[in-house]
Scaffold this motif. Structure first.
Motif, PDB file in Angstrom:
ATOM      1  N   TRP A  15       0.978  -1.175   0.051  1.00 52.95           N
ATOM      2  CA  TRP A  15       0.102   0.054  -0.142  1.00 52.95           C
ATOM      3  C   TRP A  15       0.940   1.378   0.035  1.00 52.95           C
ATOM      4  N   ARG A  16       0.450   2.251  -0.674  1.00 53.68           N
ATOM      5  CA  ARG A  16       1.245   3.615  -0.857  1.00 53.68           C
ATOM      6  C   ARG A  16       0.187   4.643  -0.555  1.00 53.68           C
ATOM      7  N   VAL A  17       0.594   5.796  -0.047  1.00 58.99           N
ATOM      8  CA  VAL A  17       0.033   7.031   0.429  1.00 58.99           C
ATOM      9  C   VAL A  17       0.025   7.810  -0.802  1.00 58.99           C
ATOM     10  N   ALA A  18      -1.270   8.237  -1.247  1.00 56.86           N
ATOM     11  CA  ALA A  18      -1.168   9.461  -2.472  1.00 56.86           C
ATOM     12  C   ALA A  18      -2.206  10.428  -2.240  1.00 56.86           C
ATOM     13  N   GLU A  19      -1.889  11.723  -2.523  1.00 54.50           N
ATOM     14  CA  GLU A  19      -2.941  12.955  -2.369  1.00 54.50           C
ATOM     15  C   GLU A  19      -3.704  12.989  -3.412  1.00 54.50           C
ATOM     16  N   GLY A  38       6.213  12.865  -4.974  1.00 51.05           N
ATOM     17  CA  GLY A  38       5.950  13.943  -5.984  1.00 51.05           C
ATOM     18  C   GLY A  38       5.600  13.515  -7.366  1.00 51.05           C
ATOM     19  N   SER A  39       5.619  12.110  -7.823  1.00 51.83           N
ATOM     20  CA  SER A  39       5.139  12.113  -9.108  1.00 51.83           C
ATOM     21  C   SER A  39       3.710  11.964  -9.161  1.00 51.83           C
ATOM     22  N   ALA A  40       3.332  12.318 -10.390  1.00 47.30           N
ATOM     23  CA  ALA A  40       1.676  12.316 -10.619  1.00 47.30           C
ATOM     24  C   ALA A  40       1.217  10.901 -11.104  1.00 47.30           C
ATOM     25  N   LEU A  41      -0.204  10.376 -10.722  1.00 45.19           N
ATOM     26  CA  LEU A  41      -0.229   9.207 -10.999  1.00 45.19           C
ATOM     27  C   LEU A  41      -1.962   9.503 -11.510  1.00 45.19           C
ATOM     28  N   ALA A  42      -2.380   8.849 -12.586  1.00 45.89           N
ATOM     29  CA  ALA A  42      -3.806   8.696 -13.153  1.00 45.89           C
ATOM     30  C   ALA A  42      -4.324   7.354 -12.501  1.00 45.89           C
ATOM     31  N   TYR A  43      -5.170   7.384 -11.619  1.00 47.75           N
ATOM     32  CA  TYR A  43      -5.352   5.952 -10.754  1.00 47.75           C
ATOM     33  C   TYR A  43      -6.917   5.630 -11.367  1.00 47.75           C
TER      34      TYR A  43
END
Length: 78
Positions: A15-19, A38-43
């Protein structure tokens, strides 16, 4: 929802935390996130939204009853 922190599944860290960086509207197929590095992710949203993170003040709580959100990533993190 913008600014909320969520747990997303990860093949290495489990599991990873993302904002969340953009507000989610019902029916959206993608949740726009920023990972801790700091990397962007389209989940892609499949069945449900990812679980919310507990507030920082509850991070590592010894008593799981104290957690606002009780789910697998919160238990593993604590």
């Amino acid at each position: 929802l913008q600014g909320a922190r969520v747990w997303i599944p990860d093949c290495v860290e489990v599991w990873r935390v993302a904002e969340i960086t953009r507000d989610y509207k019902e029916g959206d197929a993608i949740l726009h996130l920023c990972l801790e590095d700091g990397s962007a992710l389209a989940y892609p949203i499949e069945l449900q939204l990812p679980p919310l993170c507990n507030p920082d003040c509850l991070s590592g709580a010894d008593d799981l009853v104290a957690l606002s959100y009780l789910h697998e990533p919160a238990v593993l993190h604590s």
